[in-house]
Design an enzyme around this catalytic site. Structure first.
Site, PDB file in Angstrom:
ATOM      1  N   GLU A   8      42.062  43.796  43.792  1.00  0.00           N
ATOM      2  CA  GLU A   8      42.741  44.658  42.828  1.00  0.00           C
ATOM      3  C   GLU A   8      44.067  44.072  42.369  1.00  0.00           C
ATOM      4  O   GLU A   8      44.444  44.198  41.208  1.00  0.00           O
ATOM      5  CB  GLU A   8      42.943  46.060  43.408  1.00  0.00           C
ATOM      6  CG  GLU A   8      41.648  46.818  43.663  1.00  0.00           C
ATOM      7  CD  GLU A   8      40.817  47.022  42.405  1.00  0.00           C
ATOM      8  OE1 GLU A   8      41.363  46.932  41.289  1.00  0.00           O
ATOM      9  OE2 GLU A   8      39.602  47.256  42.551  1.00  0.00           O
ATOM     10  N   THR A  31      44.254  40.825  34.500  1.00  0.00           N
ATOM     11  CA  THR A  31      43.525  39.567  34.598  1.00  0.00           C
ATOM     12  C   THR A  31      42.028  39.862  34.566  1.00  0.00           C
ATOM     13  O   THR A  31      41.555  40.716  35.299  1.00  0.00           O
ATOM     14  CB  THR A  31      43.885  38.831  35.893  1.00  0.00           C
ATOM     15  OG1 THR A  31      45.310  38.711  35.969  1.00  0.00           O
ATOM     16  CG2 THR A  31      43.259  37.450  35.938  1.00  0.00           C
ATOM     17  N   GLY A  60      48.668  33.244  37.367  1.00  0.00           N
ATOM     18  CA  GLY A  60      49.737  33.833  36.580  1.00  0.00           C
ATOM     19  C   GLY A  60      50.347  35.056  37.244  1.00  0.00           C
ATOM     20  O   GLY A  60      49.867  35.530  38.275  1.00  0.00           O
ATOM     21  N   TYR A  96      47.566  52.671  39.689  1.00  0.00           N
ATOM     22  CA  TYR A  96      46.192  52.183  39.580  1.00  0.00           C
ATOM     23  C   TYR A  96      45.719  51.562  40.895  1.00  0.00           C
ATOM     24  O   TYR A  96      44.676  51.948  41.443  1.00  0.00           O
ATOM     25  CB  TYR A  96      46.043  51.148  38.452  1.00  0.00           C
ATOM     26  CG  TYR A  96      44.721  50.431  38.618  1.00  0.00           C
ATOM     27  CD1 TYR A  96      43.545  51.041  38.240  1.00  0.00           C
ATOM     28  CD2 TYR A  96      44.649  49.200  39.279  1.00  0.00           C
ATOM     29  CE1 TYR A  96      42.318  50.444  38.476  1.00  0.00           C
ATOM     30  CE2 TYR A  96      43.439  48.597  39.518  1.00  0.00           C
ATOM     31  CZ  TYR A  96      42.275  49.219  39.116  1.00  0.00           C
ATOM     32  OH  TYR A  96      41.077  48.641  39.371  1.00  0.00           O
ATOM     33  N   ASP A 102      42.774  52.679  34.617  1.00  0.00           N
ATOM     34  CA  ASP A 102      43.056  51.339  34.110  1.00  0.00           C
ATOM     35  C   ASP A 102      42.832  51.298  32.604  1.00  0.00           C
ATOM     36  O   ASP A 102      42.512  52.311  31.979  1.00  0.00           O
ATOM     37  CB  ASP A 102      42.164  50.310  34.821  1.00  0.00           C
ATOM     38  CG  ASP A 102      40.736  50.401  34.334  1.00  0.00           C
ATOM     39  OD1 ASP A 102      40.291  51.514  34.006  1.00  0.00           O
ATOM     40  OD2 ASP A 102      40.060  49.362  34.257  1.00  0.00           O
TER      41      ASP A 102
END
Length: 351
Positions: A37, A43, A81, A117, A135
């Site tokens: 998660e 992503t 990232g 989330y 989400d």
DNA sequence: AACTCGGGGCC
DNA sequence: GGCCCAGAGTT
């Protein structure tokens, strides 16, 4: 909200579920859910599917993650990232290793890196709680089903999405509902060109009936874009090691990369500054350029090469030599620079 | 509420 | 090119 029911969604999901390494039977190992998660924040799942196994091989358990250094964890995150996620994940692992897992979303959300989330997702998939993880997928589906005139991450749309998912899960009380909603959003109710022809809810969807499903949610306000030019310096010694420096400010804060100049001015002059800071006497020469995108920046990187110092393997302040395979916190930009440097050398350009 | 933070996939 | 992604933290 009326006639939209969970049954058709679950039937569709049973036929179209994609396989991912984190999609094990419920209830799932909280550590696996946690890592997945966190990686999935902003992503795409196809990208996480590539790097998730590598990370778990490096850190198979939460205790091993907690015992590692922060740099080791960020290094294992290379290429994903948003490296702050790795640092927060590390802090979270240390807290949970010391105190144990909280089992409710309201307690989980207090841990570092856990927002609404992720806390709801871990609580649902690992501990069976039926609080909806809201989400982007669920918000987009909700906006289209009910023709909500809001941008994607607005508080009003998030609240409606939460209420919608809560009603759905009340009729079929399983966390599978949440995963099915995300899967529908990721593969059918997509941001552009949604596949309404195969959507189990199309006949109930206000946006579909209105003829323009992609008009919902409302488009995000335009972002200001920067197009900076960075200068990088490639220095390789006889041992095949490359000179690196740690970035001391964002973006890419804390990562190790070939020396970068991120200001303005004449590129050749900026390369000379880098060489001087590294304690080199050689005059850098341009070997090529590449493009790199981070958030709202479209970066051009000009790569210069300079000869290493003779003899002594000196490391000026903040610099270090490292082999390309060294386990350092770094970015995919490092790989791009390495490829460019080796291409140019293969073509026979002067070192 | 508005900004910032990576990188790649897709049109 | 532009848009977006299984978001969270900071200001």
């Amino acid at each position: 909200m009326s006639s939209v029911e969970a049954g058709p969604l679950l039937a569709w999901f049973s036929q179209h579920r994609r396989r991912f390494p984190w999609r094990t039977p419920f209830p799932r190992d909280p550590y696996l859910v946690l890592v997945a998660e966190v990686m999935l924040q902003q992503t795409q799942a196809s990208r996480v599917a590539v790097l998730f196994p590598r990370f778990l091989e490096r850190f198979p358990t939460l205790d091993l993650l907690a015992a590692a250094s922060e740099d080791e964890v960020v290094a294992a995150f290379a290429g994903l990232g948003y490296y702050r996620r790795a640092r927060l994940l590390h802090r979270l692992a240390r807290e949970v290793a010391a105190r144990g897992w909280p089992r409710s979303s309201s307690e989980l959300v207090r841990l570092p890196g856990m927002g609404p989330y992720t806390a709801a997702a871990v609580a649902a998939f690992a501990f069976g709680e039926l609080t909806p993880p809201v989400d982007g997928n669920l918000c987009r589906i909700t906006a289209r089903l009910f023709a909500v005139n809001s941008v994607l991450r607005s508080p009003t749309l998030s609240a409606q999405a939460h209420a919608f998912a809560r009603k759905l899960v009340a009729t079929h009380p399983t966390p599978e509902i949440f995963e099915a909603l995300m899967e529908l959003g990721a593969t059918v109710c997509t941001p552009q060109q949604p596949q309404c022809a195969i959507c189990p809810w199309a006949t109930h969807c206000a946006a579909f009936r209105g003829g323009k499903p992609s008009a919902f949610p409302l488009p995000q306000p335009a972002r200001t874009k920067e197009t900076p030019t960075w200068v990088a310096l490639w220095v390789e010694n006889a041992a095949g090691e490359v000179l690196l420096r740690q970035l001391t400010e964002p973006p890419l804060l804390g990562l190790w990369l070939p020396p970068l100049h991120r200001g303005d001015g004449d590129p050749q002059y900026r390369a000379a500054i880098l060489a001087q800071e590294a304690g080199l006497v050689a005059n850098p020469s341009l070997v090529g350029s590449l493009r790199h995108h981070i958030t709202h920046r479209r970066i051009t990187v000009l790569l210069f090469r300079a000869a290493p110092p003779l003899g002594v393997r000196e490391e000026a302040n903040g610099f270090r030599w490292a082999s390309p395979s060294a386990l350092l916190p770094t970015s995919s930009l490092a790989e791009k620079l390495a490829r460019l440097a080796h291409r140019s050398r293969a073509k026979g350009e002067a070192p």
